[in-house]
Design a protein around this motif. Sequence first.
Motif, PDB file in Angstrom:
ATOM      1  N   VAL A   1       0.839  -1.194   0.000  1.00 35.93           N
ATOM      2  CA  VAL A   1       0.000   0.000   0.000  1.00 35.93           C
ATOM      3  C   VAL A   1       0.879   1.252   0.000  1.00 35.93           C
ATOM      4  O   VAL A   1       0.636   2.211  -0.743  1.00 35.93           O
ATOM      5  CB  VAL A   1      -0.943  -0.007   1.215  1.00 35.93           C
ATOM      6  CG1 VAL A   1      -1.649   1.343   1.353  1.00 35.93           C
ATOM      7  CG2 VAL A   1      -1.969  -1.128   1.090  1.00 35.93           C
ATOM      8  N   ALA A   2       1.923   1.243   0.828  1.00 38.76           N
ATOM      9  CA  ALA A   2       2.775   2.430   0.985  1.00 38.76           C
ATOM     10  C   ALA A   2       3.602   2.728  -0.257  1.00 38.76           C
ATOM     11  O   ALA A   2       3.936   3.891  -0.515  1.00 38.76           O
ATOM     12  CB  ALA A   2       3.695   2.245   2.191  1.00 38.76           C
TER      13      ALA A   2
ATOM     14  N   ALA B   1      -5.347 -11.303   0.619  1.00 35.86           N
ATOM     15  CA  ALA B   1      -5.125 -10.824   1.982  1.00 35.86           C
ATOM     16  C   ALA B   1      -6.387 -10.172   2.530  1.00 35.86           C
ATOM     17  O   ALA B   1      -6.742 -10.338   3.711  1.00 35.86           O
ATOM     18  CB  ALA B   1      -3.961  -9.834   2.009  1.00 35.86           C
ATOM     19  N   ARG B   2      -7.078  -9.424   1.693  1.00 33.99           N
ATOM     20  CA  ARG B   2      -8.347  -8.811   2.100  1.00 33.99           C
ATOM     21  C   ARG B   2      -9.352  -9.877   2.515  1.00 33.99           C
ATOM     22  O   ARG B   2     -10.019  -9.766   3.549  1.00 33.99           O
ATOM     23  CB  ARG B   2      -8.907  -7.983   0.943  1.00 33.99           C
ATOM     24  CG  ARG B   2     -10.216  -7.252   1.233  1.00 33.99           C
ATOM     25  CD  ARG B   2     -10.623  -6.446  -0.004  1.00 33.99           C
ATOM     26  NE  ARG B   2     -11.721  -5.525   0.287  1.00 33.99           N
ATOM     27  CZ  ARG B   2     -12.997  -5.733  -0.031  1.00 33.99           C
ATOM     28  NH1 ARG B   2     -13.338  -6.878  -0.637  1.00 33.99           N
ATOM     29  NH2 ARG B   2     -13.922  -4.837   0.252  1.00 33.99           N
ATOM     30  N   ALA B   3      -9.453 -10.937   1.722  1.00 35.35           N
ATOM     31  CA  ALA B   3     -10.393 -12.006   2.033  1.00 35.35           C
ATOM     32  C   ALA B   3     -10.003 -12.749   3.300  1.00 35.35           C
ATOM     33  O   ALA B   3     -10.873 -13.228   4.041  1.00 35.35           O
ATOM     34  CB  ALA B   3     -10.482 -12.973   0.859  1.00 35.35           C
ATOM     35  N   ALA B   4      -8.688 -12.849   3.551  1.00 34.34           N
ATOM     36  CA  ALA B   4      -8.206 -13.577   4.728  1.00 34.34           C
ATOM     37  C   ALA B   4      -8.272 -12.743   5.999  1.00 34.34           C
ATOM     38  O   ALA B   4      -7.936 -13.232   7.081  1.00 34.34           O
ATOM     39  CB  ALA B   4      -6.775 -14.049   4.491  1.00 34.34           C
TER      40      ALA B   4
ATOM     41  N   GLY C   1      -5.661   0.530   4.256  1.00 31.66           N
ATOM     42  CA  GLY C   1      -5.479   1.011   2.896  1.00 31.66           C
ATOM     43  C   GLY C   1      -5.578  -0.041   1.816  1.00 31.66           C
ATOM     44  O   GLY C   1      -5.373   0.279   0.639  1.00 31.66           O
ATOM     45  N   ILE C   2      -5.884  -1.298   2.166  1.00 29.02           N
ATOM     46  CA  ILE C   2      -5.945  -2.339   1.139  1.00 29.02           C
ATOM     47  C   ILE C   2      -7.024  -2.022   0.112  1.00 29.02           C
ATOM     48  O   ILE C   2      -6.801  -2.144  -1.102  1.00 29.02           O
ATOM     49  CB  ILE C   2      -6.180  -3.720   1.777  1.00 29.02           C
ATOM     50  CG1 ILE C   2      -4.936  -4.184   2.541  1.00 29.02           C
ATOM     51  CG2 ILE C   2      -6.538  -4.754   0.718  1.00 29.02           C
ATOM     52  CD1 ILE C   2      -5.083  -5.545   3.202  1.00 29.02           C
ATOM     53  N   ASP C   3      -8.227  -1.618   0.560  1.00 28.42           N
ATOM     54  CA  ASP C   3      -9.314  -1.351  -0.377  1.00 28.42           C
ATOM     55  C   ASP C   3      -8.943  -0.246  -1.357  1.00 28.42           C
ATOM     56  O   ASP C   3      -9.134  -0.385  -2.573  1.00 28.42           O
ATOM     57  CB  ASP C   3     -10.586  -0.970   0.384  1.00 28.42           C
ATOM     58  CG  ASP C   3     -11.292  -2.176   0.977  1.00 28.42           C
ATOM     59  OD1 ASP C   3     -10.652  -3.248   1.066  1.00 28.42           O
ATOM     60  OD2 ASP C   3     -12.469  -2.046   1.356  1.00 28.42           O
ATOM     61  N   GLU C   4      -8.429   0.858  -0.837  1.00 30.28           N
ATOM     62  CA  GLU C   4      -8.058   1.970  -1.712  1.00 30.28           C
ATOM     63  C   GLU C   4      -6.976   1.554  -2.690  1.00 30.28           C
ATOM     64  O   GLU C   4      -7.001   1.938  -3.872  1.00 30.28           O
ATOM     65  CB  GLU C   4      -7.579   3.148  -0.867  1.00 30.28           C
ATOM     66  CG  GLU C   4      -8.654   3.788   0.002  1.00 30.28           C
ATOM     67  CD  GLU C   4      -8.887   3.031   1.302  1.00 30.28           C
ATOM     68  OE1 GLU C   4      -8.257   1.972   1.511  1.00 30.28           O
ATOM     69  OE2 GLU C   4      -9.695   3.510   2.122  1.00 30.28           O
ATOM     70  N   SER C   5      -6.002   0.759  -2.214  1.00 27.23           N
ATOM     71  CA  SER C   5      -4.922   0.307  -3.079  1.00 27.23           C
ATOM     72  C   SER C   5      -5.451  -0.589  -4.189  1.00 27.23           C
ATOM     73  O   SER C   5      -5.028  -0.487  -5.356  1.00 27.23           O
ATOM     74  CB  SER C   5      -3.869  -0.438  -2.253  1.00 27.23           C
ATOM     75  OG  SER C   5      -2.799  -0.861  -3.058  1.00 27.23           O
TER      76      SER C   5
ATOM     77  N   LEU D   1     -15.798  -2.995  -2.779  1.00 33.19           N
ATOM     78  CA  LEU D   1     -14.814  -1.996  -3.190  1.00 33.19           C
ATOM     79  C   LEU D   1     -15.531  -0.818  -3.835  1.00 33.19           C
ATOM     80  O   LEU D   1     -16.451  -0.992  -4.647  1.00 33.19           O
ATOM     81  CB  LEU D   1     -13.806  -2.598  -4.181  1.00 33.19           C
ATOM     82  CG  LEU D   1     -12.820  -3.620  -3.614  1.00 33.19           C
ATOM     83  CD1 LEU D   1     -11.938  -4.178  -4.734  1.00 33.19           C
ATOM     84  CD2 LEU D   1     -11.952  -3.005  -2.530  1.00 33.19           C
ATOM     85  N   ASP D   2     -15.102   0.386  -3.501  1.00 33.67           N
ATOM     86  CA  ASP D   2     -15.795   1.599  -3.929  1.00 33.67           C
ATOM     87  C   ASP D   2     -14.911   2.400  -4.873  1.00 33.67           C
ATOM     88  O   ASP D   2     -13.807   2.812  -4.488  1.00 33.67           O
ATOM     89  CB  ASP D   2     -16.144   2.442  -2.700  1.00 33.67           C
ATOM     90  CG  ASP D   2     -16.981   3.668  -3.042  1.00 33.67           C
ATOM     91  OD1 ASP D   2     -17.240   3.900  -4.235  1.00 33.67           O
ATOM     92  OD2 ASP D   2     -17.358   4.381  -2.094  1.00 33.67           O
ATOM     93  N   PRO D   3     -15.375   2.654  -6.107  1.00 37.01           N
ATOM     94  CA  PRO D   3     -14.541   3.445  -7.035  1.00 37.01           C
ATOM     95  C   PRO D   3     -14.268   4.855  -6.534  1.00 37.01           C
ATOM     96  O   PRO D   3     -13.295   5.480  -6.946  1.00 37.01           O
ATOM     97  CB  PRO D   3     -15.376   3.454  -8.323  1.00 37.01           C
ATOM     98  CG  PRO D   3     -16.755   3.089  -7.909  1.00 37.01           C
ATOM     99  CD  PRO D   3     -16.622   2.205  -6.713  1.00 37.01           C
TER     100      PRO D   3
END
Length: 716
Positions: free
Chosen positions: A355-356, A407-410, A416-420, A473-475
């Motif tokens: 993310v970073a 990783a999101r699912a786990a 910041g995963i969603d935004e990334s 996830l949101d655009p």
Amino acid sequence: MQLRDALDDYKRHTGHATRFPGERRTVTGRFSGGDGRLVHVDAGGEIRDFGYPLTGLTGLVRSRVGLAVGRDVTWLDEVATEQRYVGDTTLIETVHETDHGTVTRHDATIGDAHLTRATIDVGDDGHANVDPADLSLVVYARFAPDGRDDRVGQLRYDDAVEVYHDDEHDFLASDTGFTDLRGQLPATFPELLDDTPTDLPRDRGGDRYEEERLSGEVVVDAPFEEGVATVGTLLTDREETTREAARVRLDELFADLDSPDALAAAAGETIPSVPESVPSRESVVADLRVLSLLSAESGLRIAGPDFDPFYATSGGYGYTWFRDDAEISTFLLGADARLGLGLGDWHARSAEMYVATQRPDGSWPHRVWPRNGSLAPGWANARIEDGPEVDYQADQTGSVIAYLAQARAAGVDAEGIDESLVAALAGLDETLEEDGRPVVCQNAWEDSVGRFAHTAATFLEAYSELALHGDGLDPDALDAEGDLDPAALPEDLAGHARNQAARVYDALDDLWVPERGCYALRETPEGAIDDRLDSSTLALASAHRSFDALGGDEVAGDGAGDGGEETGAVDAERLDRLVSHVETVVDGLARESDEISGLVRYEGDGWRRAGQLSEKVWTVSTAWGANACAELAVLLADRDDPRAAEMTERARELLAHVSPGGTLCEPTSYLPEQFFDDGTPDSATPLGWPHAIRLATVALLDDELPQFADRAIADD
């Protein structure tokens, strides 16, 4: 490694059949570390630091350890030696047989400190009659603080010497003090220009008064007390650690770690504990040890120890590539879920750094420094510079997306995963052509450009994993002032990813070569089909398994969902093609000599051949073959396809080549990148990527294909 060392090695190995001159090899010996420094202890006992990419501190660039009786020194790299790891730790035990007795060394790297504890056993078995009180441990050490071997100075104390340039201050100390301490200048200009290499350290000289103080080279004698002598080195940054604190730290380490057991306990803290019930436990422990060693505190990893810092024969290895690193992270995530390894902190650190380090256009740069994620030297940064757009490795972005989605699912705990993922999806779309395949770019091996099957595989897997795990996830997470347009993305991002996955799935037909029964390596920039076999195309197996999980009735596309009673998205014709492809690649790239068996990288690979006329065997390719066969076997088993058993057997056969006892696994437990046909290991050792593939394949075979284990045992 300093230029003087590279020139010295060049003199020693010019014309060698399997050694490239000017390198610092790690194909023998073992590493200690995992929590800061990365220290190599060669089979002969030489100690060197390889951790600059991980910590920013250069430290020890050359050393020798010897046993002295008076002025007579026996260098331990010139006597018979045996070496091993102690248990499941990074503590290294090296036993040297000398004429004066047996020297047993224990080397452990603890944070930014490294301790060498030596014991001497004179015994009564015919060794020369020596009074143990007359023995001392001799250490020749050359430091390069701030990467410098010039404008270096020393400060001396009763039991320590401090070597410094500016920010970095390196300490060498002894638990029993020094009976002698002297400095010496590095190799002189005449010595560098001489055809013969220079043996170091030199004898004591008396005509250069500044030699004692104005260099990073010291020779010390540490006396044995009750048969034990311990020396330690500590690398510090002057802004973070005062010299007083550094000396106290070394004293505390000497006091606390005064036995092999104490050293082993300290050296085992950075490696996850592996349950005794884990299958192929020796292999799993070795893989986790290597991946610990190659990791920075940030969680990013170097590809391997940098044996070629002057780029004499390569582009360097001491950096983080997002392709390799993200695939390692994905393999670790899957293995942890199957084996219960307790790697939650590892997964979170990886996600946080991805993310970073993401760029505003949703992509990731070519290479970064693992210690902080800053841009590192590279040659594929087209999306940063104003260069040709082909100088970009699009597969790297695909690999990171696949990991972050899983990783999101786990439930990996990282902000910041969603935004990334939203930004990465937009960036991935930008590099997908209208025909459903990725743009012309660089390949996984970084040695050509085109529209590669491997790149398409990473796109298929990335889109599929986003479709599987992208609900919610949101655009609007995209920054409207950034490089990407939120309006360009549909509201349903998971559904969009499904459609994109189906486009890539269908477009792969363009690369099918019926005459060879495989997918082509690439379409060239000129539009020609390059039908050579390439082990990177084995990534199609795991990519199709991700796509298959979407389900045939839910996926758009001409080719998907036409499999009759099949519940997966991969249709019968594509499954047949996958089987043919994997079998063709594995059979076509297989090489066997009297010493080794495995897969070469691709047909016509000419890199680092030296005098060998044919392609070299790669551990990455061999492990990839095992993993692809296992992934494909799962797809087949889900359909009760009898070919699953044969594919599982192929996976186990290939895995055996890179497993302990296999011809491609060194006695150190390491997987080097490459091998010559005569069995000589070459290039980066150990290489993290094949260790992660091996770990994941062990877990996959045990968890999802246990029904075929009895057959493998019977065949054996």
